[in-house]
Design an enzyme around this catalytic site. Structure first.
Site, PDB file in Angstrom:
ATOM      1  N   LYS A 263       0.857  -1.192   0.000  1.00 16.42           N
ATOM      2  CA  LYS A 263       0.000   0.000   0.000  1.00 16.42           C
ATOM      3  C   LYS A 263       0.885   1.230   0.000  1.00 16.42           C
ATOM      4  O   LYS A 263       1.694   1.424   0.905  1.00 16.42           O
ATOM      5  CB  LYS A 263      -0.908  -0.009   1.231  1.00 16.42           C
ATOM      6  CG  LYS A 263      -1.650   1.332   1.471  1.00 16.42           C
ATOM      7  CD  LYS A 263      -2.536   1.305   2.718  1.00 16.42           C
ATOM      8  CE  LYS A 263      -3.109   2.684   3.028  1.00 16.42           C
ATOM      9  NZ  LYS A 263      -3.956   2.720   4.241  1.00 16.42           N
ATOM     10  N   LYS A 275     -10.222  13.090   7.708  1.00 17.64           N
ATOM     11  CA  LYS A 275      -9.748  12.794   9.061  1.00 17.64           C
ATOM     12  C   LYS A 275      -9.715  14.073   9.889  1.00 17.64           C
ATOM     13  O   LYS A 275      -9.418  15.144   9.361  1.00 17.64           O
ATOM     14  CB  LYS A 275      -8.307  12.252   9.004  1.00 17.64           C
ATOM     15  CG  LYS A 275      -8.160  10.844   8.474  1.00 17.64           C
ATOM     16  CD  LYS A 275      -6.694  10.413   8.518  1.00 17.64           C
ATOM     17  CE  LYS A 275      -6.482   9.039   7.903  1.00 17.64           C
ATOM     18  NZ  LYS A 275      -7.115   7.942   8.650  1.00 17.64           N
ATOM     19  N   ASP A 286       1.707   6.626   5.334  1.00 15.37           N
ATOM     20  CA  ASP A 286       0.732   5.632   4.895  1.00 15.37           C
ATOM     21  C   ASP A 286       1.192   4.869   3.647  1.00 15.37           C
ATOM     22  O   ASP A 286       0.442   4.099   3.074  1.00 15.37           O
ATOM     23  CB  ASP A 286      -0.620   6.331   4.653  1.00 15.37           C
ATOM     24  CG  ASP A 286      -1.805   5.416   4.895  1.00 15.37           C
ATOM     25  OD1 ASP A 286      -1.632   4.375   5.562  1.00 15.37           O
ATOM     26  OD2 ASP A 286      -2.908   5.741   4.409  1.00 15.37           O
ATOM     27  N   ASP A 345     -12.122   7.039   3.637  1.00 13.18           N
ATOM     28  CA  ASP A 345     -10.909   6.855   4.435  1.00 13.18           C
ATOM     29  C   ASP A 345     -10.502   5.378   4.518  1.00 13.18           C
ATOM     30  O   ASP A 345      -9.415   5.061   5.000  1.00 13.18           O
ATOM     31  CB  ASP A 345     -11.121   7.444   5.837  1.00 13.18           C
ATOM     32  CG  ASP A 345      -9.813   7.669   6.577  1.00 13.18           C
ATOM     33  OD1 ASP A 345      -8.742   7.594   5.944  1.00 13.18           O
ATOM     34  OD2 ASP A 345      -9.869   7.919   7.795  1.00 13.18           O
ATOM     35  N   GLU A 347      -9.359   3.572   2.221  1.00 11.55           N
ATOM     36  CA  GLU A 347      -8.868   3.633   0.846  1.00 11.55           C
ATOM     37  C   GLU A 347      -7.793   2.594   0.559  1.00 11.55           C
ATOM     38  O   GLU A 347      -7.632   2.169  -0.586  1.00 11.55           O
ATOM     39  CB  GLU A 347      -8.325   5.040   0.549  1.00 11.55           C
ATOM     40  CG  GLU A 347      -6.877   5.324   0.976  1.00 11.55           C
ATOM     41  CD  GLU A 347      -6.637   5.244   2.480  1.00 11.55           C
ATOM     42  OE1 GLU A 347      -7.618   5.318   3.252  1.00 11.55           O
ATOM     43  OE2 GLU A 347      -5.467   5.092   2.895  1.00 11.55           O
ATOM     44  N   ARG A 349      -7.486  -0.544   1.195  1.00 11.24           N
ATOM     45  CA  ARG A 349      -7.984  -1.825   0.681  1.00 11.24           C
ATOM     46  C   ARG A 349      -8.398  -1.708  -0.788  1.00 11.24           C
ATOM     47  O   ARG A 349      -8.365  -2.684  -1.520  1.00 11.24           O
ATOM     48  CB  ARG A 349      -9.115  -2.336   1.580  1.00 11.24           C
ATOM     49  CG  ARG A 349     -10.350  -1.487   1.593  1.00 11.24           C
ATOM     50  CD  ARG A 349     -11.239  -1.767   2.797  1.00 11.24           C
ATOM     51  NE  ARG A 349     -10.693  -1.212   4.038  1.00 11.24           N
ATOM     52  CZ  ARG A 349     -11.247  -1.361   5.243  1.00 11.24           C
ATOM     53  NH1 ARG A 349     -12.371  -2.054   5.370  1.00 11.24           N
ATOM     54  NH2 ARG A 349     -10.688  -0.839   6.306  1.00 11.24           N
TER      55      ARG A 349
HETATM   56  N1  BES Z   1      -4.135   4.757   6.913  1.00 15.76           N
HETATM   57  C1  BES Z   1      -5.264   4.503   7.730  1.00 15.76           C
HETATM   58  C2  BES Z   1      -4.952   3.532   8.871  1.00 15.76           C
HETATM   59  C3  BES Z   1      -4.054   4.036   9.968  1.00 15.76           C
HETATM   60  C4  BES Z   1      -4.588   4.657  11.082  1.00 15.76           C
HETATM   61  C5  BES Z   1      -2.715   3.809   9.918  1.00 15.76           C
HETATM   62  C6  BES Z   1      -3.764   5.075  12.098  1.00 15.76           C
HETATM   63  C7  BES Z   1      -1.884   4.222  10.941  1.00 15.76           C
HETATM   64  C8  BES Z   1      -2.405   4.858  12.031  1.00 15.76           C
HETATM   65  C9  BES Z   1      -6.387   3.895   6.896  1.00 15.76           C
HETATM   66  O1  BES Z   1      -6.438   4.317   5.577  1.00 15.76           O
HETATM   67  C10 BES Z   1      -7.652   4.311   7.549  1.00 15.76           C
HETATM   68  O2  BES Z   1      -7.946   5.459   7.547  1.00 15.76           O
HETATM   69  N2  BES Z   1      -8.388   3.320   8.085  1.00 15.76           N
HETATM   70  C11 BES Z   1      -9.616   3.581   8.751  1.00 15.76           C
HETATM   71  C12 BES Z   1     -10.615   2.559   8.280  1.00 15.76           C
HETATM   72  C13 BES Z   1     -12.032   2.855   8.654  1.00 15.76           C
HETATM   73  C14 BES Z   1     -12.518   4.102   7.948  1.00 15.76           C
HETATM   74  C15 BES Z   1     -12.888   1.678   8.285  1.00 15.76           C
HETATM   75  C16 BES Z   1      -9.369   3.456  10.254  1.00 15.76           C
HETATM   76  O3  BES Z   1      -8.579   2.610  10.665  1.00 15.76           O
HETATM   77  O4  BES Z   1      -9.962   4.213  10.997  1.00 15.76           O
HETATM   78 ZN    ZN Z   2      -4.699   4.935   4.710  1.00 18.14          ZN
HETATM   79 MN    MN Z   3      -7.522   6.080   5.329  1.00 16.26          MN
END
Ligand code: BES
Ligand code: ZN
Ligand code: MN
Length: 499
Positions: A263, A275, A286, A345, A347, A349
């Site tokens: 990713k 966010k 990321d 968010d 994204e 996946r």
């Molecule tokens: N890049 C983030 C995940 C992340 C969060 C990595 C904190 C490192 C630290 C990912 O793209 C994301 O935003 N995931 C969301 C998913 C949710 C919207 C289902 C999350 O984990 O809140």
């Molecule tokens: Zn992300």
């Molecule tokens: Mn995200």
């Protein structure tokens, strides 16, 4: 840091002279020699010190002028039976940290690993060098003031070993891995105004000089081929999305390659599902999965690993402009499956879905392992000490677990189970991109599994907790970006997939 290996000599050197003791203040022969050369400075200092010889413990004394060295450093090796390669690396890192705080420009390690330890001789010397090199890293290209405070002081390191030839041989492999780790750290540490998808791709292209074959697909090509999910994430950004394909063909035979998919979200604002500002900080990291894949491919090529390997990274920026995907949009992925995007968010996946399909269809790999800073939930579950691993193949999962124990990049398995599938059922499309309030890391993995084709062995590593470090610094990782994954994947290949 300039690193070399030399036979132990009785000649007194310049800089710091680092010698060792086992638990119980048992000085090794070199430590006895150093003590004599300094008129008993070490044994005298020991009387006034709490040093006992536990692994990584340190004591330093300024050496008398006649000794020819600036100071003596005594390091603890702990109990010999527990001393393995990883422990030696940590010990070397701790020594370097101490030497840095003292401002030493040069050092000689004469660390004699006792009989009964798990690693000895030239091999042990190479692992000491490895730990020193990882600790000697810094990312200070954007500092313009107070450089003395930040720059690395230790310039030359000599590792003394009775088997310098074996040490150099082992170091040829390990220094390649260090190159890969440090390259990955640089990528993660770079700010997002500098490292956007095309710039990332350019840096990977420059690795062609190592013998890697690098191809870059831009948006036009991906559109033609049907990368609807990956392109959907990038469509709110001014920066062009990229897919980079790296190939290393080092095996004698043509066989199926091992495949790594990363990713590479160069910045994750969340998109229209924006966010909050505190959560957006650090989202330059990321792309840590893509960095790990790139660093691994670099290591394999540099050490000319006898394996066929491919690395595929999806590079995008997740931004919220007028062209951005909306929550409620439906995207058609490269696999043909439709995805209802309910949270922009989630994204990562989407990027991985297309990158996984592409990798499997083009390369029919022996296995595919993806790495992604995918969910905040994995940080809730495992913190900063383990990455999460999900796999449809127990042998692959256990090989990853073992390689993790050996390198210190540890993984912990979580379940895949069709029972979770109902959480990602869409009202109108084949799948939706969020699960619900609970088990977020598992529903993300369950989503990815929809893009794994029959017969493909697959493991997914959720590295959101380990790709960077905000709190306490680990001994071998002196920067925000960790380069996590390069050591692990290299070890996996080394142990099981080289001919
Ligand atoms: N890049 C983030 C995940 C992340 C969060 C990595 C904190 C490192 C630290 C990912 O793209 C994301 O935003 N995931 C969301 C998913 C949710 C919207 C289902 C999350 O984990 O809140
Ligand atoms: Zn992300
Ligand atoms: Mn995200």
């Amino acid at each position: 840091m300039e690193i070399s290996f030399a036979a132990p000599s009785s000649k007194v050197r310049a800089g710091a002279w680092v010698v060792a003791a086992s638990e119980g203040k048992a000085l090794t022969p070199a430590a006895v020699k150093a003590d004599k050369a300094s008129g008993g400075a070490l044994t005298r200092a020991l009387q006034f010190s709490r040093f006992t010889g536990k692994a990584g413990e340190l004591m330093d004394v300024v050496a008398p002028e006649a000794s020819g060295v600036s100071r003596l450093v005594l390091v603890g090796l702990g109990k010999r039976a527990a001393l393995d390669a990883k422990e030696l690396e940590v010990i070397a890192a701790k020594i370097v940290a101490r030497l840095e705080s003292l401002g030493e420009p040069a050092a000689t390690f004469e660390v004699e690993v006792p009989k009964g330890a798990k690693v000895r001789g030239g091999e042990a010397a190479a692992h000491l060098a490895f730990g020193a090199r990882l600790r000697g890293y810094s990312f200070d290209k954007y500092r313009t003031r107070n450089l003395d405070e930040y720059k690395r002081h230790l310039q030359t390191l000599t590792v003394a070993t009775a088997d310098a030839a074996a040490a150099r041989k082992a170091w040829a492999g390990l220094s390649a891995v260090a190159d890969g780790v440090l390259f990955a750290r640089d990528l993660v540490n770079e700010p997002p105004n500098v490292l956007y998808p095309t710039e990332f791709a350019r840096r990977v292209k420059a690795l062609s000089k190592l013998g890697l074959k690098v191809e870059v697909l831009g948006e036009a090509e991906m559109k033609k081929q049907g990368f609807g999910a990956l392109l959907g994430v990038g469509q709110g950004s001014e920066r062009e999305s990229q897919l980079v394909v790296m190939q290393w063909n080092g095996a004698r035979k043509k066989g199926a390659p091992v495949a790594f998919v990363g990713k590479g979200v160069c910045f994750d604002t969340g998109g229209l599902s924006l966010k909050p500002s505190a959560a957006m900080m650090g989202m330059k990291g990321d792309m840590g999965g893509a960095a790990a894949v790139t660093g691994t491919m670099m290591a394999l090529a540099t050490r000319k690993a006898k394996v066929n390997a491919v690395g595929v990274i999806g590079l995008v920026e997740n931004m919220p402009d007028g062209g951005a995907i909306r929550p409620d949009d439906v995207l058609t992925s490269l696999s043909g499956q439709t995805i209802e995007v309910l949270n922009t968010d989630a994204e990562g996946r989407l990027v991985l879905a297309d990158a996984l399909t592409y990798t499997q269809r083009r390369f029919k790999p022996e296995f595919v392992i993806d790495l992604a800073t995918l969910t905040g939930a994995i940080v809730q579950a495992l913190g900063f000490e383990h990455a999460g691993v999900f796999s449809n193949n127990d042998r692959l999962a256990s090989r990853l677990r073992d390689a993790g124990r050996r390198t210190g990049e540890r993984v912990w398995q979580l379940p895949l189970d069709p029972a979770y599938d109902k959480m990602i059922r869409s009202k109108i499309a084949d799948v939706k991109n969020i699960g619900g309030a609970n088990s977020g890391s598992i529903t993300a993995a369950q989503f990815l599994k929809r893009f794994i084709e029959d017969g493909t062995d697959w493991a997914h590593l959720d590295i959101a907790g380990v790709a960077w470090q905000d709190g306490e610094q680990k001994p071998m990782i002196p920067s925000w970006g960790t380069g996590w994954g390069v050591k692990l994947l290299d070890q996996l290949v080394r142990e099981h997939y080289e001919s």
